[in-house]
Design a protein around this motif. Structure first.
Motif, PDB file in Angstrom:
ATOM      1  N   GLU A 226       0.788  -1.066  -0.092  1.00 30.80           N
ATOM      2  CA  GLU A 226      -0.027  -0.186   0.252  1.00 30.80           C
ATOM      3  C   GLU A 226       0.833   1.293  -0.033  1.00 30.80           C
ATOM      4  O   GLU A 226       0.315   2.316  -0.429  1.00 30.80           O
ATOM      5  CB  GLU A 226      -0.866  -0.051   1.084  1.00 30.80           C
ATOM      6  CG  GLU A 226      -0.339  -0.098   2.505  1.00 30.80           C
ATOM      7  CD  GLU A 226       0.070  -1.384   2.987  1.00 30.80           C
ATOM      8  OE1 GLU A 226       0.274  -1.508   4.330  1.00 30.80           O
ATOM      9  OE2 GLU A 226      -0.065  -2.510   2.221  1.00 30.80           O
TER      10      GLU A 226
ATOM     11  N   ARG B 186       1.748   1.810  -3.651  1.00 38.91           N
ATOM     12  CA  ARG B 186       0.738   2.304  -4.434  1.00 38.91           C
ATOM     13  C   ARG B 186       0.822   3.715  -4.214  1.00 38.91           C
ATOM     14  O   ARG B 186       0.394   4.556  -5.101  1.00 38.91           O
ATOM     15  CB  ARG B 186      -0.485   1.532  -3.748  1.00 38.91           C
ATOM     16  CG  ARG B 186      -1.777   2.227  -4.576  1.00 38.91           C
ATOM     17  CD  ARG B 186      -3.013   1.308  -4.164  1.00 38.91           C
ATOM     18  NE  ARG B 186      -4.003   1.828  -4.845  1.00 38.91           N
ATOM     19  CZ  ARG B 186      -4.769   2.607  -4.463  1.00 38.91           C
ATOM     20  NH1 ARG B 186      -4.507   3.315  -3.355  1.00 38.91           N
ATOM     21  NH2 ARG B 186      -5.977   3.156  -4.953  1.00 38.91           N
TER      22      ARG B 186
ATOM     23  N   ASP C  29      -8.269   6.344   0.954  1.00 39.35           N
ATOM     24  CA  ASP C  29      -8.181   5.573   1.961  1.00 39.35           C
ATOM     25  C   ASP C  29      -6.783   6.075   2.980  1.00 39.35           C
ATOM     26  O   ASP C  29      -6.462   5.460   3.679  1.00 39.35           O
ATOM     27  CB  ASP C  29      -7.541   3.935   1.757  1.00 39.35           C
ATOM     28  CG  ASP C  29      -8.715   3.307   0.839  1.00 39.35           C
ATOM     29  OD1 ASP C  29     -10.022   3.461   1.192  1.00 39.35           O
ATOM     30  OD2 ASP C  29      -8.566   2.466  -0.027  1.00 39.35           O
ATOM     31  N   TYR C  30      -6.499   7.073   2.339  1.00 40.34           N
ATOM     32  CA  TYR C  30      -5.013   7.924   3.045  1.00 40.34           C
ATOM     33  C   TYR C  30      -5.787   8.876   3.817  1.00 40.34           C
ATOM     34  O   TYR C  30      -6.414   9.852   3.257  1.00 40.34           O
ATOM     35  CB  TYR C  30      -4.187   8.018   2.023  1.00 40.34           C
ATOM     36  CG  TYR C  30      -3.531   6.825   1.308  1.00 40.34           C
ATOM     37  CD1 TYR C  30      -2.689   5.941   1.996  1.00 40.34           C
ATOM     38  CD2 TYR C  30      -4.155   6.622  -0.113  1.00 40.34           C
ATOM     39  CE1 TYR C  30      -2.295   4.720   1.258  1.00 40.34           C
ATOM     40  CE2 TYR C  30      -3.519   5.344  -0.709  1.00 40.34           C
ATOM     41  CZ  TYR C  30      -2.728   4.314  -0.049  1.00 40.34           C
ATOM     42  OH  TYR C  30      -2.394   3.383  -0.599  1.00 40.34           O
TER      43      TYR C  30
END
Length: 386
Positions: free
Chosen positions: A202, A205, A383-384
């Motif tokens: 992740e 990414r 998601d961050y």
């Protein structure tokens, strides 16, 4: 003690003064076109962005270089190399010499580029880190603006004289050597090398997404920097001396971007990068459609503000989501994205130019692409956290 800490922070921030000054000589491009009239214009424009290739090469070599040079020696070497090589065109105007000197200039920048950013993320935390990153963005554009103004002043003595502006790098070297203690950098370097861990899936990414975005942000900025002198010289011929002022103002507006950065991060969180990127794309459309020099100047100012905000957000998001022991690694990847964007700009302009050489068309394409990529971040970065 407070003054000592302040001088240390100022000296660390001063490293960013020279990071993007390779584009400051773009004001000299019309004169260089005349001097090298037997060469294609794209080949001359390449000299402006060529340091990015040197930066990329050095970033790839950094893990090897770090085996022999500690962080302080890398920074001192980088500042010395960029200062000396930056002035070479004043002494020798042969195109091959310029080509090599600009490449070496980029390699000097590459030695300090990622570290000038990761030092801040590692030494400061919370609100202070966000504020210092904002100030770092301001320092970067202030440095570029001041060198651009100096280039504009020196340009009246000939285009070769304008390259003497890079002697300013020696001032940064002096500040760093005097006010940044050696043992602090040694300790940080030791921690980075001893605790290096592979990036998680992740984390990779996030890093790749932001590196691609950084490449696009820088590509658009370099395009504006490269083409505004030509737009002014050939479209607004009665304002031919305005290009260096517009480019300097475009950079100086980054001061305001740095000052307001912390407040906007607090208000918009991660979404700030989307909002700033879309506004950046719209400013490029405004550059494309500018009917007069005033609108062009205003559009360039908005471009400079949103460029600085969006690019600083790239490193803010990384510092908020990546552990300190892996931060230098991802920062290097993001900086590599920046350098890639700068390096491919002349080729991107040439590619778009295959359809139309009209600057309005070129900036319309870039503006739409920038806005679309920024909008996609609403999904890619959901998601961050900030």
């Amino acid at each position: 003690m407070i003054m000592k800490k302040l001088l240390e922070k100022v000296s660390i921030l001063s490293l960013s003064l020279v990071l993007t000054t390779s584009f400051s000589i773009s004001s000299a491009l019309p004169s260089m076109f005349e001097y090298y009239k037997e060469l294609p214009k794209s080949q001359i424009e390449l000299l402006v962005s060529l340091p990015s290739a040197g930066i990329m090469a050095t970033l790839f070599l950094n893990p090897f270089i770090e085996r022999f040079l500690d962080e302080r020696k890398m920074i001192i070497s980088g500042l010395s190399i960029l200062s000396v090589s930056g002035m070479v065109p004043f002494f020798n105007q042969a195109y091959p010499i310029l080509f090599i000197s600009r490449l070496i200039f980029g390699m000097g920048v590459g030695l300090i580029n990622a570290k000038a950013i990761s030092i801040i993320s590692e030494r400061y935390h919370g609100r202070e880190r966000v504020q210092t990153l904002g100030f770092r963005g301001s320092a970067e554009v202030v440095g570029t603006a001041l060198i651009t103004l100096l280039v504009g002043f020196l340009l009246q003595f000939g285009w070769t004289t304008s390259f003497l502006a890079y002697a300013a790098g020696f001032l940064v070297l002096f500040l760093f050597m005097i006010f940044v203690p050696y043992h602090h950098l040694e300790e940080e370097h030791h921690v980075q090398t001893s605790q290096k861990e592979p990036l998680k899936k992740e984390e990779w990414r996030l890093t790749i997404i932001l590196a691609i975005l950084a490449a696009m942000i820088v590509l658009c900025n370099v395009a504006v920097t490269l083409r505004i002198p030509s737009i002014v010289a050939y479209t607004f011929k009665d304002q031919h001396n305005s290009s260096s002022l517009i480019l300097s103002a475009m950079q100086l507006i980054g001061i305001l971007a740095g000052i307001t950065f912390s407040g906007f991060v607090h208000l918009f969180k991660t979404k700030l990068i989307t909002y700033a990127g879309i506004a950046y794309g719209l400013s490029l459309l405004a550059v494309a459609l500018s009917p007069n020099i005033s609108v062009l100047a205003f559009s360039a100012l908005i471009s400079g503000y949103t460029y600085s905000t969006a690019l600083t957000m790239v490193f803010q998001i990384l510092s908020a989501n990546i552990p300190p022991q892996r931060l230098n690694q991802v920062t290097s990847v993001a900086v590599l994205g920046c350098s890639t964007g700068a390096a491919i700009t002349p080729f991107a302009l040439t590619f778009i130019g295959l359809i139309s050489q009209n600057n309005a068309f070129i900036f319309t394409i870039l503006g739409l692409a920038m806005a679309f990529l920024s909008f996609s971040l609403l999904y890619l970065l959901k998601d961050y956290h900030e």
